[in-house]
Design an enzyme around this catalytic site. Structure first.
Site, PDB file in Angstrom:
ATOM      1  CG  ASP A 194       4.108   5.023  -2.417  1.00 37.26           C
ATOM      2  OD1 ASP A 194       3.490   4.546  -3.392  1.00 37.26           O
ATOM      3  OD2 ASP A 194       5.249   4.633  -2.070  1.00 37.26           O
ATOM      4  CG  ASN A 202       8.190  -6.683  -0.943  1.00 36.25           C
ATOM      5  OD1 ASN A 202       7.680  -7.179   0.054  1.00 36.25           O
ATOM      6  ND2 ASN A 202       7.524  -5.965  -1.813  1.00 36.25           N
ATOM      7  CG  ASP A 211       2.161  -9.721   1.829  1.00 31.50           C
ATOM      8  OD1 ASP A 211       2.402  -8.834   0.994  1.00 31.50           O
ATOM      9  OD2 ASP A 211       1.802 -10.877   1.530  1.00 31.50           O
ATOM     10  CD  GLU A 237       4.328   1.111  -2.521  1.00 33.19           C
ATOM     11  OE1 GLU A 237       3.653   1.489  -3.509  1.00 33.19           O
ATOM     12  OE2 GLU A 237       5.283   1.748  -2.027  1.00 33.19           O
TER      13      GLU A 237
HETATM   14  P1  GH3 Z   1       9.248   4.707  -3.388  1.00 32.29           P
HETATM   15  O1  GH3 Z   1       9.864   5.215  -2.152  1.00 32.29           O
HETATM   16  O2  GH3 Z   1       9.617   5.521  -4.582  1.00 32.29           O
HETATM   17  O3  GH3 Z   1       7.786   4.544  -3.272  1.00 32.29           O
HETATM   18  O4  GH3 Z   1       9.903   3.280  -3.625  1.00 32.29           O
HETATM   19  P2  GH3 Z   1       9.191   1.890  -3.592  1.00 32.29           P
HETATM   20  O5  GH3 Z   1      10.229   0.835  -3.600  1.00 32.29           O
HETATM   21  O6  GH3 Z   1       8.218   1.839  -2.481  1.00 32.29           O
HETATM   22  O7  GH3 Z   1       8.333   1.990  -4.905  1.00 32.29           O
HETATM   23  P3  GH3 Z   1       8.103   1.046  -6.110  1.00 32.29           P
HETATM   24  O8  GH3 Z   1       6.863   1.488  -6.793  1.00 32.29           O
HETATM   25  O9  GH3 Z   1       9.361   0.931  -6.919  1.00 32.29           O
HETATM   26  O10 GH3 Z   1       7.800  -0.363  -5.465  1.00 32.29           O
HETATM   27  C1  GH3 Z   1       6.638  -0.643  -4.796  1.00 32.29           C
HETATM   28  C2  GH3 Z   1       6.790  -2.042  -4.304  1.00 32.29           C
HETATM   29  O11 GH3 Z   1       5.661  -2.441  -3.545  1.00 32.29           O
HETATM   30  C3  GH3 Z   1       6.934  -3.045  -5.424  1.00 32.29           C
HETATM   31  C4  GH3 Z   1       5.990  -4.159  -5.063  1.00 32.29           C
HETATM   32  O12 GH3 Z   1       6.626  -5.392  -5.080  1.00 32.29           O
HETATM   33  C5  GH3 Z   1       5.583  -3.830  -3.670  1.00 32.29           C
HETATM   34  N1  GH3 Z   1       4.231  -4.248  -3.386  1.00 32.29           N
HETATM   35  C6  GH3 Z   1       3.084  -3.850  -3.960  1.00 32.29           C
HETATM   36  N2  GH3 Z   1       2.033  -4.492  -3.430  1.00 32.29           N
HETATM   37  C7  GH3 Z   1       2.526  -5.332  -2.497  1.00 32.29           C
HETATM   38  C8  GH3 Z   1       1.941  -6.285  -1.604  1.00 32.29           C
HETATM   39  O13 GH3 Z   1       0.737  -6.489  -1.560  1.00 32.29           O
HETATM   40  N3  GH3 Z   1       2.770  -6.967  -0.779  1.00 32.29           N
HETATM   41  C9  GH3 Z   1       4.114  -6.766  -0.801  1.00 32.29           C
HETATM   42  N4  GH3 Z   1       4.863  -7.474   0.043  1.00 32.29           N
HETATM   43  N5  GH3 Z   1       4.699  -5.899  -1.632  1.00 32.29           N
HETATM   44  C10 GH3 Z   1       3.921  -5.187  -2.470  1.00 32.29           C
HETATM   45 MG    MG Z   2       6.595   3.171  -2.370  1.00 35.13          MG
HETATM   46 MG    MG Z   3       3.881   2.978  -4.914  1.00 33.31          MG
END
Ligand code: GH3
Ligand code: MG
Ligand code: MG
Length: 336
Positions: A194, A202, A211, A237
């Protein structure tokens, strides 16, 4: 009226159909016992730029399929010993051959035979008399339809953003790979990675940049694994690797390779350098495969959770003996 007609004609001619047969797989296995008949059909197909391989009966045909890997089978209904219907039945029974379209043809066929052919899974049935051009047209239609179905099937299994396998595909393949490893008496490993603080990427650089980071991290993971490993996008992610014939040590090393490779990426997204890291949880079944595939995924997820708790940019693994997750640093030190 005349101009409308020509406009419609132009539209069709200019459509990006990509239906040039040469772009579509065009290997046809022809099964026909009569030498004269076979030569006629073969010549018609070859004139239509089809690659033809020939067989005379069901037994030789089944052997030829493995060698020639046809995209379509064109078979006479009346074959010696086993009929064309039996051929269709056998092909549809086997996973390796059930997607090959089968087109049957015959001099005479009863309505019952034709219905039975379709019920068994034949794609088409042509009764004589037919001209070569019609047979060719039907063969081409069969090839084209199969080709587009294959593309759709592949797309349904892929994640659009990263090009990795999607979660559905992973869930389909995981138990099968696990079963194959169990039979071979080898260990299977699952890695769940992850991206760290990805929300921040983002928020700071925009979703489009996020992305791009995700795409590059996915490519980086693909470069770290063996070709026999399956890499899938599990969630937003979260990326998962299913590594057959892989023990815990190899899996942990793979996870560390990925962690360091990601941390070393200097992603240049529209002039801005973005740095990113990933945390990974690893679980391996061991030779005895005591953990089932769903548990394996769950253990990898547990280890990932611990890696995040430990501060991120880390790899943790599920320790079967201890019944808990551990950081890999300790493990690698004791192994080396
Ligand atoms: P952690 O280290 O705990 O994993 O923190 P994090 O910020 O990575 O985790 P969190 O689950 O809070 O956020 C995951 C983020 O991933 C939120 C979401 O907007 C982003 N995300 C998920 N899918 C996509 C995607 O396809 N494209 C983009 N740009 N962002 C994505
Ligand atoms: Mg994450
Ligand atoms: Mg995640």
């Amino acid at each position: 009226m005349g101009s409308e007609e020509s406009r419609a004609g132009e539209e069709i001619a200019g459509r990006p159909t990509s239906l040039d047969l040469l772009e579509i797989p065009h290997r046809v296995l022809l099964i026909e016992p009569s030498e004269i008949e076979r030569r006629w059909v073969r010549n018609e197909l070859i004139a239509g730029q089809i690659d033809v391989f020939e067989a005379t009966d069901l037994i030789t045909a089944l052997r030829a399929i493995g060698l020639f890997k046809p995209n379509l089978i064109l078979a006479q209904l009346r074959l010696p010993t086993f009929s064309g219907l039996e051929l269709v039945r056998r092909l549809k029974e086997e996973a390796a051959t059930d997607s090959i379209p089968v087109l049957l043809y015959s001099e005479i066929a009863t309505a019952d035979e034709r219905i039975r052919a379709f019920e068994l899974g034949a794609t088409d049935f042509v009764t004589k008399p037919f001209v070569g051009a019609e047979l060719l047209a039907r063969v081409r239609l069969g090839l084209r339809t199969r080709h587009f179905m294959t593309i759709l099937e592949q797309r349904a299994q892929l994640d659009g953003l990263t090009g990795l396998a999607n979660r559905g595909f992973l869930e389909d393949r995981l138990p099968r790979e696990w079963e194959a490893c169990r039979r071979r008496g080898t260990s299977m490993a699952v890695l769940m990675s992850d991206l760290d603080r990805f929300k921040l990427v983002n928020d700071t650089h925009g979703h489009a940049a996020g992305d791009e980071v995700l795409r590059q991290a996915a490519s980086c993971l693909v470069r770290c694994v063996r070709t026999s490993d399956l890499v899938a996008r599990y969630g937003g992610e979260e990326l998962v690797v299913v590594a057959p014939d892989c023990d815990l040590t190899a899996a942990v090393k793979l996870a560390e390779r990925f962690r360091m490779a990601v941390a070393g990426l200097q992603l240049n997204v529209r002039g801005t350098v973005i740095e990113v890291s990933a945390s990974t949880g690893v679980a391996a079944s061991g030779d005895a495969a005591r953990i089932n595939p769903a548990e394996l995924l769950q253990r990898a997820d547990d280890a990932l959770y611990q890696a995040k708790q430990s501060g991120r940019n880390a790899t943790w693994f599920w320790d079967q003996r201890q019944g808990r997750s551990e950081p890999v640093q300790d493990y690698l030190l004791t192994e080396d």
